[in-house]
Enzyme design. Structure first.
Site, PDB file in Angstrom:
ATOM      1  N   ARG A  99      14.578  19.595  -6.472  1.00 41.98           N
ATOM      2  CA  ARG A  99      13.725  18.481  -7.310  1.00 41.98           C
ATOM      3  C   ARG A  99      13.368  17.390  -6.399  1.00 41.98           C
ATOM      4  O   ARG A  99      12.859  16.984  -6.024  1.00 41.98           O
ATOM      5  CB  ARG A  99      13.780  18.631  -8.774  1.00 41.98           C
ATOM      6  CG  ARG A  99      13.120  18.168  -9.429  1.00 41.98           C
ATOM      7  CD  ARG A  99      11.082  18.453  -8.654  1.00 41.98           C
ATOM      8  NE  ARG A  99      10.711  18.976  -9.082  1.00 41.98           N
ATOM      9  CZ  ARG A  99      10.075  19.936  -8.183  1.00 41.98           C
ATOM     10  NH1 ARG A  99       9.397  18.789  -7.298  1.00 41.98           N
ATOM     11  NH2 ARG A  99       9.606  21.010  -8.133  1.00 41.98           N
ATOM     12  N   LYS A 113      -1.270  -1.865  -4.806  1.00 41.50           N
ATOM     13  CA  LYS A 113      -1.245  -1.587  -6.371  1.00 41.50           C
ATOM     14  C   LYS A 113      -0.264   0.129  -5.385  1.00 41.50           C
ATOM     15  O   LYS A 113      -1.085   0.921  -5.069  1.00 41.50           O
ATOM     16  CB  LYS A 113      -2.795  -0.780  -6.252  1.00 41.50           C
ATOM     17  CG  LYS A 113      -3.420  -1.804  -6.640  1.00 41.50           C
ATOM     18  CD  LYS A 113      -5.140  -1.291  -6.901  1.00 41.50           C
ATOM     19  CE  LYS A 113      -5.717  -2.748  -7.370  1.00 41.50           C
ATOM     20  NZ  LYS A 113      -6.997  -2.697  -7.506  1.00 41.50           N
ATOM     21  N   LYS A 153      -7.631 -14.712  -3.831  1.00 43.72           N
ATOM     22  CA  LYS A 153      -8.607 -13.875  -5.112  1.00 43.72           C
ATOM     23  C   LYS A 153      -9.801 -14.667  -6.088  1.00 43.72           C
ATOM     24  O   LYS A 153      -9.349 -15.949  -5.482  1.00 43.72           O
ATOM     25  CB  LYS A 153      -7.862 -12.919  -5.915  1.00 43.72           C
ATOM     26  CG  LYS A 153      -7.295 -12.709  -5.109  1.00 43.72           C
ATOM     27  CD  LYS A 153      -6.192 -11.140  -5.514  1.00 43.72           C
ATOM     28  CE  LYS A 153      -7.369 -10.300  -5.899  1.00 43.72           C
ATOM     29  NZ  LYS A 153      -8.127  -9.575  -4.954  1.00 43.72           N
ATOM     30  N   GLU A 204     -11.192 -14.298  -0.972  1.00 47.82           N
ATOM     31  CA  GLU A 204     -12.296 -13.188  -1.077  1.00 47.82           C
ATOM     32  C   GLU A 204     -13.568 -13.958  -1.997  1.00 47.82           C
ATOM     33  O   GLU A 204     -13.184 -15.077  -2.597  1.00 47.82           O
ATOM     34  CB  GLU A 204     -11.619 -12.566  -2.563  1.00 47.82           C
ATOM     35  CG  GLU A 204     -11.783 -11.707  -3.803  1.00 47.82           C
ATOM     36  CD  GLU A 204     -11.263 -10.371  -4.709  1.00 47.82           C
ATOM     37  OE1 GLU A 204     -10.296 -10.207  -4.919  1.00 47.82           O
ATOM     38  OE2 GLU A 204     -11.749 -11.497  -6.079  1.00 47.82           O
ATOM     39  N   ASP A 262     -15.613  -8.091  -1.580  1.00 50.99           N
ATOM     40  CA  ASP A 262     -15.300  -7.505  -2.963  1.00 50.99           C
ATOM     41  C   ASP A 262     -16.945  -7.240  -3.775  1.00 50.99           C
ATOM     42  O   ASP A 262     -17.334  -7.755  -3.655  1.00 50.99           O
ATOM     43  CB  ASP A 262     -14.750  -8.885  -4.188  1.00 50.99           C
ATOM     44  CG  ASP A 262     -14.116  -7.458  -5.147  1.00 50.99           C
ATOM     45  OD1 ASP A 262     -13.049  -6.440  -4.698  1.00 50.99           O
ATOM     46  OD2 ASP A 262     -14.143  -8.380  -6.312  1.00 50.99           O
TER      47      ASP A 262
END
Length: 292
Positions: A111, A146, A178, A208, A230
């Site tokens: 597994r 992410k 950002k 950004e 963005d």
């Protein structure tokens, strides 16, 4: 039998230290304190077995070095032969690994080995699908931060196996300014000036922007190396490329789907980053079959 390293590792690099740590952590999670009580109880210690890892779908393989490390960690006497290498495109029913030796170790490993290959092959397969839809353009497909906590190096490796490229690995790789940085720092020019004053000569600065007006401000500052566009629609991306005229690298992000990627590529942006490559990918269907 020892499988040559050249068969296991594509041009994408995966550190042996990362492999060792990931395998040890995964096996510790599965074995607990008492080990595989089912195999210990039902399989005599001297029993030998042979198995084949086989695909149940078409796609791109990734994670074989981890699977092999799992088998060898449970028993050095397990013999593992790779029939393909990471980064290979395979059809459904393809034989990927052949394993033979102590049956208990083989069954205990099953597994964990499949989890690594299933997860990473899923990422590589989805990435390859994105890449195929951009053939003939200059666009490069990139992943993001992410990722599954603790598995970032593995998942970013799988993106490279699928023909994609890596964005930054962490907060220390490069500057990515950002919208919240801009808001707190007092605007685009101010935040870029602070970043440039702090950055070393080998460190890139990306900012950004949400609008063409912000893009103009970033371009006029001459302080950014790259601009992340963005959540812009296709006409706006096209105009951004026209405005920039190659002065900085342009990256599109937000709303990047398989259906949209060809249109995004046609705008002329340099990169696309998509979190979906790692956070929303389906598992690749692969199994371990015992051979009589």
């Amino acid at each position: 039998m020892t499988t040559p390293a050249s068969l296991l590792f594509p041009d994408a690099f995966l550190s042996p230290l990362v492999i060792d740590e990931a395998v040890a952590r995964a096996l510790d999670e599965d074995l607990g304190r008492a080990g595989d009580v089912t195999s210990i109880a039902t399989i005599p210690e001297a029993t030998k077995a042979e198995a084949i890892m086989v695909t149940r779908q078409a796609g791109v393989i990734a994670g074989l070095p981890l699977a092999i490390a799992v088998f060898k960690k449970l028993s050095p006497d397990l013999r593992v032969q790779a029939h393909v290498r990471d980064g290979a495109s395979v059809a459904a029913g393809a034989r990927v690994l052949a394993i033979s030796g102590p049956a208990r170790a083989l069954l205990t490993s099953e597994r964990t080995a499949l989890n690594f290959v299933g997860r990473l092959s899923g990422i590589a397969t989805l990435t390859a699908d994105y890449v195929r839809r951009t053939i003939g353009t200059k666009l490069r497909i990139c992943c993001t931060r992410k990722t599954t906590p603790g598995l970032r190096a593995l998942e970013k490796y799988a993106v490279r196996c699928g023909g994609g490229f890596n964005h930054r690995f962490g907060l220390d790789d490069a500057f990515l300014i950002k919208d919240n940085h801009i808001a707190v720092a007092g605007g685009i020019k101010a935040v870029l000036e602070r970043a440039r004053a702090h950055a070393g000569h080998l460190v890139k600065i990306e900012i950004e922007v949400d609008t063409l007006a912000q893009l103009r401000e970033a371009l006029d500052s001459r302080l950014a190396d790259a601009v992340l566009l963005d959540n812009m629609d296709i006409p706006t991306l096209t105009e951004a490329v026209r405005m920039t005229q190659g002065r900085v690298v342009l990256e599109a992000s937000g709303g990047v789907t398989l259906d949209a990627i060809a249109q995004i590529a046609a705008t002329g942006v340099d990169y696309v980053s998509s979190g979906a490559l790692t956070h929303s990918v389906p598992n690749f269907d692969i199994a371990l079959d015992i051979e009589a």
